[in-house]
Design an enzyme around this catalytic site. Sequence first.
Site, PDB file in Angstrom:
ATOM      1  N   ASN A 184       0.866  -1.178   0.000  1.00 55.37           N
ATOM      2  CA  ASN A 184       0.000   0.000   0.000  1.00 55.37           C
ATOM      3  C   ASN A 184       0.906   1.231   0.000  1.00 55.37           C
ATOM      4  O   ASN A 184       1.444   1.613   1.034  1.00 55.37           O
ATOM      5  CB  ASN A 184      -0.882  -0.031   1.256  1.00 55.37           C
ATOM      6  CG  ASN A 184      -1.717   1.234   1.409  1.00 55.37           C
ATOM      7  OD1 ASN A 184      -1.821   2.023   0.468  1.00 55.37           O
ATOM      8  ND2 ASN A 184      -2.294   1.425   2.587  1.00 55.37           N
ATOM      9  N   LYS A 200       0.110   4.205  -0.423  1.00 53.68           N
ATOM     10  CA  LYS A 200      -0.591   5.416   0.058  1.00 53.68           C
ATOM     11  C   LYS A 200      -0.348   6.563  -0.934  1.00 53.68           C
ATOM     12  O   LYS A 200      -0.219   6.294  -2.130  1.00 53.68           O
ATOM     13  CB  LYS A 200      -0.137   5.749   1.484  1.00 53.68           C
ATOM     14  CG  LYS A 200      -0.249   4.523   2.400  1.00 53.68           C
ATOM     15  CD  LYS A 200      -0.110   4.834   3.852  1.00 53.68           C
ATOM     16  CE  LYS A 200      -0.245   3.546   4.666  1.00 53.68           C
ATOM     17  NZ  LYS A 200      -0.280   3.760   6.091  1.00 53.68           N
ATOM     18  N   SER A 250       3.280  -1.563  10.446  1.00 51.63           N
ATOM     19  CA  SER A 250       4.731  -1.556  10.661  1.00 51.63           C
ATOM     20  C   SER A 250       5.393  -2.908  10.384  1.00 51.63           C
ATOM     21  O   SER A 250       6.329  -3.290  11.079  1.00 51.63           O
ATOM     22  CB  SER A 250       5.054  -1.062  12.072  1.00 51.63           C
ATOM     23  OG  SER A 250       4.617   0.277  12.242  1.00 51.63           O
ATOM     24  N   GLU A 259      -7.051   4.954   7.541  1.00 49.01           N
ATOM     25  CA  GLU A 259      -6.878   6.375   7.194  1.00 49.01           C
ATOM     26  C   GLU A 259      -8.141   6.907   6.507  1.00 49.01           C
ATOM     27  O   GLU A 259      -8.540   8.047   6.716  1.00 49.01           O
ATOM     28  CB  GLU A 259      -5.636   6.545   6.305  1.00 49.01           C
ATOM     29  CG  GLU A 259      -4.357   6.420   7.132  1.00 49.01           C
ATOM     30  CD  GLU A 259      -3.160   5.878   6.385  1.00 49.01           C
ATOM     31  OE1 GLU A 259      -3.138   5.882   5.150  1.00 49.01           O
ATOM     32  OE2 GLU A 259      -2.216   5.424   7.080  1.00 49.01           O
ATOM     33  N   GLU A 298      -5.515  -4.459  10.803  1.00 44.34           N
ATOM     34  CA  GLU A 298      -4.511  -3.421  10.971  1.00 44.34           C
ATOM     35  C   GLU A 298      -4.821  -2.618  12.227  1.00 44.34           C
ATOM     36  O   GLU A 298      -5.629  -1.683  12.175  1.00 44.34           O
ATOM     37  CB  GLU A 298      -4.514  -2.479   9.765  1.00 44.34           C
ATOM     38  CG  GLU A 298      -4.156  -3.149   8.463  1.00 44.34           C
ATOM     39  CD  GLU A 298      -3.550  -2.148   7.480  1.00 44.34           C
ATOM     40  OE1 GLU A 298      -2.414  -2.359   7.066  1.00 44.34           O
ATOM     41  OE2 GLU A 298      -4.201  -1.142   7.180  1.00 44.34           O
ATOM     42  N   HIS A 354      -9.566   1.311   4.624  1.00 44.07           N
ATOM     43  CA  HIS A 354      -8.310   1.491   5.378  1.00 44.07           C
ATOM     44  C   HIS A 354      -8.575   2.464   6.529  1.00 44.07           C
ATOM     45  O   HIS A 354      -9.399   3.380   6.382  1.00 44.07           O
ATOM     46  CB  HIS A 354      -7.233   2.046   4.439  1.00 44.07           C
ATOM     47  CG  HIS A 354      -5.884   2.086   5.065  1.00 44.07           C
ATOM     48  ND1 HIS A 354      -5.498   3.103   5.892  1.00 44.07           N
ATOM     49  CD2 HIS A 354      -4.854   1.213   5.039  1.00 44.07           C
ATOM     50  CE1 HIS A 354      -4.271   2.866   6.331  1.00 44.07           C
ATOM     51  NE2 HIS A 354      -3.862   1.720   5.832  1.00 44.07           N
ATOM     52  N   GLY A 406       2.269   2.863  10.701  1.00 50.56           N
ATOM     53  CA  GLY A 406       3.206   3.966  10.513  1.00 50.56           C
ATOM     54  C   GLY A 406       3.857   4.438  11.795  1.00 50.56           C
ATOM     55  O   GLY A 406       4.487   5.501  11.828  1.00 50.56           O
TER      56      GLY A 406
HETATM   57  P1  PGA Z   1       2.733   0.735   7.654  1.00 54.38           P
HETATM   58  O1  PGA Z   1       1.296   0.895   6.983  1.00 54.38           O
HETATM   59  O2  PGA Z   1       3.301  -0.588   7.156  1.00 54.38           O
HETATM   60  O3  PGA Z   1       3.524   1.915   7.174  1.00 54.38           O
HETATM   61  O4  PGA Z   1       2.535   0.726   9.125  1.00 54.38           O
HETATM   62  C1  PGA Z   1       0.417  -0.199   6.818  1.00 54.38           C
HETATM   63  C2  PGA Z   1      -0.876   0.269   6.228  1.00 54.38           C
HETATM   64  O5  PGA Z   1      -1.350   1.350   6.614  1.00 54.38           O
HETATM   65  O6  PGA Z   1      -1.473  -0.417   5.375  1.00 54.38           O
END
Ligand code: PGA
Length: 247
Positions: free
Chosen positions: A8, A10, A205, A93, A160, A91, A166
Amino acid sequence: MAGLVIANWKMHGSLGLIEEFSREWQLLPPLSEVSVVLCPPAPYLGAVSNAFEDVALGAQNCADQVEGAFTGEISVQMLSELGCSYVIIGHSERRALYSETDAQVAVKAALVIAQGLHAVVCVGETLEHRDAGQQDKIVIEQLLGSLAQVPCENLVVAYEPVWAIGTGRTATPAQADAMHGVIRSCLCEHFGEVGAGIPIIYGGSVKPENASVLFECDNIDGSLVGGASLNANSFWQIASAASAGRA
Ligand code: PGA
């Protein structure tokens, strides 16, 4: 089932990054027992599709309508035409920053599956919920709300935990495995026996350093990778760990 590892990106990347990533990716050994999916920002779907032969293409979102006067939105049919076979839906976000509800997530997931693509439905609790010991309840509620009227064919669930995205703070393998077990039971209760075959992937992460231990867990079928998926070598190492975990 073979592992599933989804990048992903983003709102990161550029045509330059795609060129560099694909050049490096082609020098790395081919992977088996794992499906690899790249989800770049929508304007780069065509470029990624042209640059890679051995990975599937995915989108990070789609509209909750089939077509019409919805300025700025992208329909599932358009994504399909561009070669996407996966769409990430709900997601955290999108849920937190764009107020996406479980009901919208369910509509999008149903449209994705009706178009013959895989819907990657994301769920996860906040730190506040985990600290209060409410994580199972919250995730089950979110999952059932996000799957209302959604068939199980081509469905993928991504767990998640919001506090692990992140932040550099990964859920421990035991925490992730336990929640995947909760999700598996919920899917089996909701869909019956076929619920046992729905891939449940972990995100938050995930890095080359922690991927192997996560993939050793029985209930973890792959991962949704953010930050570490922007580098071909890191992402390949994670995908390779998923493939080893399936061997
Ligand atoms: P990250 O993001 O691996 O940077 O923690 C995962 C995601 O949001 O899908």
